[in-house]
Design a protein around this motif. Structure first.
Motif, PDB file in Angstrom:
ATOM      1  N   VAL A 303       7.004  -3.135   4.091  1.00  0.00           N
ATOM      2  CA  VAL A 303       7.769  -2.005   3.548  1.00  0.00           C
ATOM      3  C   VAL A 303       8.630  -2.517   2.394  1.00  0.00           C
ATOM      4  O   VAL A 303       9.380  -3.481   2.559  1.00  0.00           O
ATOM      5  CB  VAL A 303       8.652  -1.357   4.622  1.00  0.00           C
ATOM      6  CG1 VAL A 303       9.424  -0.181   4.024  1.00  0.00           C
ATOM      7  CG2 VAL A 303       7.823  -0.898   5.811  1.00  0.00           C
ATOM      8  N   LEU A 304       8.531  -1.856   1.258  1.00  0.00           N
ATOM      9  CA  LEU A 304       9.345  -2.212   0.087  1.00  0.00           C
ATOM     10  C   LEU A 304      10.279  -1.063  -0.238  1.00  0.00           C
ATOM     11  O   LEU A 304       9.849   0.088  -0.323  1.00  0.00           O
ATOM     12  CB  LEU A 304       8.456  -2.511  -1.120  1.00  0.00           C
ATOM     13  CG  LEU A 304       9.187  -2.746  -2.447  1.00  0.00           C
ATOM     14  CD1 LEU A 304      10.040  -4.011  -2.377  1.00  0.00           C
ATOM     15  CD2 LEU A 304       8.202  -2.833  -3.614  1.00  0.00           C
ATOM     16  N   TRP A 321       3.461  -2.287  -7.361  1.00  0.00           N
ATOM     17  CA  TRP A 321       4.070  -2.457  -6.042  1.00  0.00           C
ATOM     18  C   TRP A 321       3.232  -1.873  -4.912  1.00  0.00           C
ATOM     19  O   TRP A 321       3.094  -2.514  -3.855  1.00  0.00           O
ATOM     20  CB  TRP A 321       5.479  -1.858  -6.036  1.00  0.00           C
ATOM     21  CG  TRP A 321       6.429  -2.536  -6.976  1.00  0.00           C
ATOM     22  CD1 TRP A 321       7.020  -1.996  -8.077  1.00  0.00           C
ATOM     23  CD2 TRP A 321       6.913  -3.886  -6.903  1.00  0.00           C
ATOM     24  NE1 TRP A 321       7.831  -2.918  -8.695  1.00  0.00           N
ATOM     25  CE2 TRP A 321       7.788  -4.089  -7.997  1.00  0.00           C
ATOM     26  CE3 TRP A 321       6.677  -4.947  -6.031  1.00  0.00           C
ATOM     27  CZ2 TRP A 321       8.424  -5.301  -8.230  1.00  0.00           C
ATOM     28  CZ3 TRP A 321       7.318  -6.160  -6.263  1.00  0.00           C
ATOM     29  CH2 TRP A 321       8.181  -6.323  -7.353  1.00  0.00           C
ATOM     30  N   PRO A 322       2.640  -0.669  -5.037  1.00  0.00           N
ATOM     31  CA  PRO A 322       1.825  -0.151  -3.932  1.00  0.00           C
ATOM     32  C   PRO A 322       0.597  -1.008  -3.632  1.00  0.00           C
ATOM     33  O   PRO A 322       0.041  -0.918  -2.536  1.00  0.00           O
ATOM     34  CB  PRO A 322       1.415   1.246  -4.415  1.00  0.00           C
ATOM     35  CG  PRO A 322       2.473   1.639  -5.386  1.00  0.00           C
ATOM     36  CD  PRO A 322       2.839   0.364  -6.074  1.00  0.00           C
ATOM     37  N   VAL A 328       5.891   2.018  -0.127  1.00  0.00           N
ATOM     38  CA  VAL A 328       6.914   1.760  -1.143  1.00  0.00           C
ATOM     39  C   VAL A 328       7.843   2.967  -1.231  1.00  0.00           C
ATOM     40  O   VAL A 328       7.388   4.097  -1.445  1.00  0.00           O
ATOM     41  CB  VAL A 328       6.291   1.475  -2.523  1.00  0.00           C
ATOM     42  CG1 VAL A 328       7.384   1.179  -3.543  1.00  0.00           C
ATOM     43  CG2 VAL A 328       5.314   0.314  -2.439  1.00  0.00           C
ATOM     44  N   ILE A 329       9.140   2.706  -1.056  1.00  0.00           N
ATOM     45  CA  ILE A 329      10.166   3.754  -1.077  1.00  0.00           C
ATOM     46  C   ILE A 329      11.107   3.478  -2.243  1.00  0.00           C
ATOM     47  O   ILE A 329      11.601   2.358  -2.403  1.00  0.00           O
ATOM     48  CB  ILE A 329      10.965   3.762   0.236  1.00  0.00           C
ATOM     49  CG1 ILE A 329      10.021   3.902   1.438  1.00  0.00           C
ATOM     50  CG2 ILE A 329      12.003   4.876   0.239  1.00  0.00           C
ATOM     51  CD1 ILE A 329      10.653   3.486   2.746  1.00  0.00           C
ATOM     52  N   VAL A 381       7.224   7.354  -1.962  1.00  0.00           N
ATOM     53  CA  VAL A 381       8.247   8.358  -1.685  1.00  0.00           C
ATOM     54  C   VAL A 381       9.475   8.043  -2.531  1.00  0.00           C
ATOM     55  O   VAL A 381       9.883   6.875  -2.618  1.00  0.00           O
ATOM     56  CB  VAL A 381       8.640   8.374  -0.191  1.00  0.00           C
ATOM     57  CG1 VAL A 381       9.753   9.385   0.061  1.00  0.00           C
ATOM     58  CG2 VAL A 381       7.436   8.697   0.685  1.00  0.00           C
ATOM     59  N   GLY A 382      10.048   9.047  -3.155  1.00  0.00           N
ATOM     60  CA  GLY A 382      11.305   8.891  -3.885  1.00  0.00           C
ATOM     61  C   GLY A 382      12.413   9.649  -3.174  1.00  0.00           C
ATOM     62  O   GLY A 382      12.307  10.861  -2.969  1.00  0.00           O
TER      63      GLY A 382
END
Length: 701
Positions: A303-304, A321-322, A328-329, A381-382
């Motif tokens: 998890v990032l 990153w993904p 990735v959050i 997700v943002g």
């Protein structure tokens, strides 16, 4: 998009009767004769365009039958097909219908963002059902935890945001395995844009998040920026310089023990560092390389969390990153459209930078486009801390921050008999006008005798301190509330404990940390009713709201807070809401992804997201003209970001310009003996166009 869906243009175009075709039968009329003279490939293309077929499909059965009869009659006599109806030019009504449909479709392109903006600023009074829940002390399950339905291109569906009917029948799909970050055994990596001893929100909150994740048994790696010595003195203060990353890490660990009351040596937490630079023109820290290079081969890339993903990735040119992490959050802390476009700069900075010469609208648009691009490219997700931030792909609005335990402990002791406190009201914040100081002084002056005799203590330090202090002193000249001025102070200092009320009219913060800390200490808060303060509306009896800019409403909220009495401990449920344990639970909820349809398991797999990464990666290649221009426009020309335009131009003249000249000569020699056929085609096309024009507009009127 699904090909079965109706396009916006189809929805926008009015349903008007089909106009009379220029050709009533295939190949009929002057234009039909002309078409027969065209080359076969061009004739085939025009045939595939289907002018006649579309007319026949839209016409009624009777008309279709007549056309068929005409064709049979023509073939029986052997004569050339002639139109069964006279050729008609477009009528005014038909032209207006088409024009209005086109204009409607163009205007609808902006309707999405406008409705999103209108939804975010709507007043709760428009929805009595929710107002009753709030007034009676009940909070509906939907308000506690609401679903956010997004499309693959990002952004909520309008129906979901506008409270319009939107149904999901049957069981709701479980969240994907990768997005279930609440499960035990998940490993977290957090990258942020600031570090202690800089006591800014992006230094403190990510550190506390990492500590409490590690405290809950989840291994965590926190990656922090490391500045050069010159930048360290600018950011951390005169004389505060670290020779190495290990030296600064000792200070970070000491802060954890003293302020957060957590010993990182006893937790499963690691600290890493990436090289970074402080840019004075925007007062921010940016990576100078690829942050992913700080990762080790044996790190569990699970998890990032990117703290300020737009900030970290604007100039990122490296791994996606993904592709490195399972989920990735991005947590968006700052409203950069307001922060960068509204920031005051010196005349020297303006002269040295292309960006500061641009209109505010252009800068805002560039920030929106670049932020949307990188959030789509690098995040699943943002999470926005409040609704003040611009719309972003795959967004969720939720406060995932908590408050330090020492503020809660101060609140727990607030029920004891306080020491003598002459002034019950205070405000604390950085001394810049945008932080609410100018609005507070304006409201106090406008309130006049309504707040006469009220004393307020102001605490702050910053670039506008002298001007703000001078303005505050003018309150003593009239029959107004008075303000005593004090330098900035730690909010947890014992001097602050006895105050009963925090008055905070600021609307520039995404989520005001000072307000959260004041609530934790058991104080009453006077706040503007604004999207940045939506989170505080659940603290009924503790927060008193006034309409932005409305003096009468401000006075009423102020007097209600005065009547509430001295500080008192929060009820257990309110206290729990402010803890970092509860904040991490909100984070787990907000990070969940549920797939309702489509082949992808995460938003970053969508074609739009992959295309966004490809576009951003190509633009931000190192040492390219476009990348340097983008940096100079957004960051300014200082601190090594000044583009060497003369060097670029000289290099281009030596290499690319010479190559272009060689190619031009080669092309010219190839065409030297081939001009006749070009003239022939040109003449042919001109004749055909003139003939078609005469058919469409007789007499060339």
């Amino acid at each position: 998009r699904d090909s079965a869906m109706t396009s916006p243009m189809e929805l926008a175009l009015p349903h008007s009767p089909p106009r009379t075709s220029l050709l009533s039968t295939p190949g009929g009329g002057h234009l039909g004769n002309s078409l027969r003279n065209l080359p076969p490939p061009l004739t085939a293309k025009l045939g595939r365009r289907g002018l006649r077929q579309r007319h026949a499909a839209s016409a009624g059965p009777a008309q279709h039958g007549r056309s068929k009869d005409n064709e049979l009659a023509g073939s029986s006599t052997g004569s050339t097909h002639e139109p069964s109806t006279p050729e008609e030019p477009w009528t005014i009504q038909q032209a207006i219908s088409l024009l209005s449909g086109f204009v409607s479709s163009v205007l609808s392109a902006n309707a999405y963002s406008k409705q999103r903006e209108a939804v975010k600023v709507r007043d709760n009074a428009r929805f009595p059902r929710f107002q009753e829940d709030v007034g009676s002390g009940r909070e509906s399950a939907q308000n506690k935890r609401s679903a956010n339905i997004v499309q693959q291109l990002g952004g909520s569906l309008l129906d979901a945001e506008a409270q319009s009917p939107l149904f999901c029948l049957g069981p709701v799909p479980a969240c994907t395995e990768a997005s279930d970050i609440r499960r035990p055994g998940r490993h977290f990596t957090i990258i942020t844009t600031a570090a202690i001893p800089w006591r800014t929100g992006t230094a403190v909150n990510p550190l506390l998040r990492a500590l409490y994740l590690a405290k809950s048994g989840r291994p965590t790696v926190l990656i922090l920026p490391f500045l050069n010595k010159e930048d360290q003195e600018r950011v951390y203060g005169q004389g505060v310089v670290f020779e190495s990353q290990d030296e600064q890490e000792k200070v970070v660990r000491e802060w954890c023990r003293e302020k957060a009351k957590l010993n990182p040596d006893k937790l499963d937490i690691q600290f890493r560092w990436y090289p970074a630079k402080y840019v004075r023109s925007v007062r921010c820290i940016f990576p100078t390389g690829d942050c992913s290079k700080t990762l080790r081969e044996d790190d569990p890339k699970d998890v990032l969390i990117l703290e300020e993903p737009e900030h970290l990735c604007w100039y990122h040119h490296g791994a996606r990153w993904p592709n490195l992490f399972r989920h990735v959050i991005g947590i968006i802390h700052t409203n950069y459209t307001d922060y960068l476009s509204g920031m005051g700069v010196s005349a020297a900075e303006k002269a040295a930078s292309i960006g500061h010469a641009l209109p505010v609208e252009v800068k805002e648009a560039s920030i929106v486009v670049s932020s949307t691009l990188v959030c789509s490219a690098y995040c699943d997700v943002g999470i926005k801390l409040s609704g003040t931030i611009m719309p972003l792909p795959n967004e969720v609005t939720c406060n995932v921050h908590g408050v330090r335990d020492d503020f809660l402990r101060i609140g727990d002791r607030s029920g004891r008999p306080p020491k003598e406190q002459q002034v019950p009201v205070y405000y604390l914040g950085k001394c810049v006008f945008e932080k609410g100081w100018a609005e507070l002084i304006r409201l106090l002056k406008a309130a006049g005798p309504s707040l006469s005799g009220v004393m307020i203590d102001g605490y702050g330090s910053g670039p506008d301190e002298a001007v703000i202090a001078s303005e505050a002193a003018t309150l003593a000249e009239g029959n107004n509330a008075r303000m005593n001025w004090h330098p900035g102070i730690d909010h947890a200092a014992e001097l602050i404990h006895g105050y009963s009320i925090l008055v905070n009219p600021s609307t520039s913060d995404v989520l005001c940390t000072v307000t959260v800390e004041a609530l934790a200490m058991g104080k009453q808060c006077v706040l503007a009713r604004h999207p940045s303060n939506t989170f505080f509306e659940q603290f009924q009896g503790r927060c008193h709201f006034f309409k932005v800019g409305d003096v009468e409403s401000f006075v009423q909220a102020f007097q209600a807070a005065l009547a509430a009495g001295p500080p008192s401990p929060l009820p257990p449920d309110m206290r729990q809401t402010l803890t970092w344990e509860a904040a991490n639970e909100r984070l787990f909820d907000s990070a969940e992804v549920r797939v309702l349809s489509g082949p992808f398991q995460r938003p970053s797999e969508a074609a739009a997201s992959r295309l966004a990464y490809r576009l951003h990666y190509d633009v931000m290649k190192d040492k390219t003209v476009l990348a340097d221009l983008f940096k100079e426009v957004s960051l300014g020309a200082e601190d090594g970001f000044k583009t060497p335009w003369d060097e670029y131009f000289n290099e281009w003249r030596k290499s690319q310009l010479l190559q272009l000249r060689i190619q031009a000569k080669s092309f010219r020699s190839q065409l030297a003996d081939r001009t006749d056929h070009l003239l022939e085609y040109e003449t042919y096309l001109k004749d055909r166009w003139a003939e078609i024009s005469e058919i469409i507009v007789p007499g060339k009127k």
